[in-house]
Design a protein around this motif. Structure first.
Motif, mmCIF file in Angstrom:
data_model
loop_
_atom_site.group_PDB
_atom_site.id
_atom_site.type_symbol
_atom_site.label_atom_id
_atom_site.label_comp_id
_atom_site.label_asym_id
_atom_site.label_seq_id
_atom_site.Cartn_x
_atom_site.Cartn_y
_atom_site.Cartn_z
ATOM 1 N N ALA A 89 -11.540 -18.972 -1.053
ATOM 2 C CA ALA A 89 -11.592 -17.790 -1.791
ATOM 3 C C ALA A 89 -10.377 -16.930 -1.570
ATOM 4 O O ALA A 89 -9.933 -16.361 -2.381
ATOM 5 N N PRO A 188 -14.866 -11.630 -0.859
ATOM 6 C CA PRO A 188 -15.317 -10.763 -2.100
ATOM 7 C C PRO A 188 -14.919 -9.413 -2.122
ATOM 8 O O PRO A 188 -14.517 -8.652 -3.056
ATOM 9 N N ARG A 205 -11.024 -11.317 -10.485
ATOM 10 C CA ARG A 205 -12.077 -11.196 -9.265
ATOM 11 C C ARG A 205 -13.223 -11.948 -9.377
ATOM 12 O O ARG A 205 -13.272 -12.892 -8.232
ATOM 13 N N THR A 206 -13.864 -12.239 -10.430
ATOM 14 C CA THR A 206 -15.123 -12.764 -10.468
ATOM 15 C C THR A 206 -14.424 -14.440 -10.533
ATOM 16 O O THR A 206 -15.245 -15.301 -9.698
ATOM 17 N N ALA A 209 -12.668 -14.979 -6.537
ATOM 18 C CA ALA A 209 -13.547 -14.456 -5.158
ATOM 19 C C ALA A 209 -14.695 -14.998 -5.156
ATOM 20 O O ALA A 209 -15.361 -15.238 -4.330
#
Length: 209
Positions: A89, A188, A205-206, A209
């Motif tokens: 991630a 995250p 971001r979605t 992460a």
């Protein structure tokens, strides 16, 4: 002040770094505890981060502790196993920033030979626009001098830099110089902070992460 560059620590941010877990697997927790109690492996690693040769550091420590020589030599022969795996991630965040054209730097306590081992194993190391490696510079975090080197070399004002690291003392040193900072406790949270700073968008971001 808008962010002009995003700076990543590497160990425990982009790749795992768990020597104790490695030795637990190799020699068992009880012997590992004895080894780490009797042999200053952390100090040996610190000397490499400051520029010492890995092979020489390991050989010297093995000579000083012959009863543990075989275990000490694992630090060199199996180094990559201690510095793995990658943290996917976090790598996705790095890749997303690079794709957006955001300058990305590394600021890391890392030996010169070990950095090259990791670079060969992890192609994403080549995404960094600049890599500030303690072993090359002869100074380690949290010494303020290493942060000053980044500022001087990049020409970017401290307030336009944002830096993530998993160690509070390294974050505190950067913050004292006026950097924007984020104590890394998982991808995250780091992604959310970058969205808040306007260098990633919510979709990224979605996705990353």
């Amino acid at each position: 002040m808008p962010i002009e560059a995003v700076i990543f620590d590497i160990g425990r941010v982009l790749i795992d770094w768990q020597p104790e877990a490695f030795y637990d697997r190799m020699i068992g927790p009880e012997r590992r505890r004895a080894l780490f109690s009797e042999v200053d492996l952390e100090g040996m690693n610190l000397s490499v981060d400051l520029g010492a040769d890995l092979s020489e550091a390991v050989a010297g420590m093995a000579a000083r502790h012959p009863d543990w020589a075989a275990e000490i030599r694992l630090w060199e022969s199996h180094w990559l196993e201690m510095a793995s795996p990658a943290i996917p991630a976090s790598v996705r965040i790095l890749t997303a920033l690079k794709s957006r054209g955001v300058p990305v730097f590394a600021l890391t306590n890392f030996g010169v030979p070990t950095f090259e081992i990791a670079r060969a194993a992890y192609p994403f190391f080549d995404l960094f626009d600049r890599a500030y490696v303690s072993g090359r510079l002869g100074v380690i975090k949290p010494n303020p001098a290493i942060y000053e080197i980044v500022e001087r070399d990049s020409g970017i004002a401290p307030g336009a830099l944002i830096f993530t690291d998993d160690r509070p003392e390294n974050i505190a040193a950067a913050k004292a110089r006026g950097w924007q900072t984020h104590l890394f406790d998982g991808a995250p949270g780091w992604a959310a902070r970058l969205v808040a700073e306007g260098v990633l968008d919510e979709t990224e971001r979605t996705a990353h992460a």
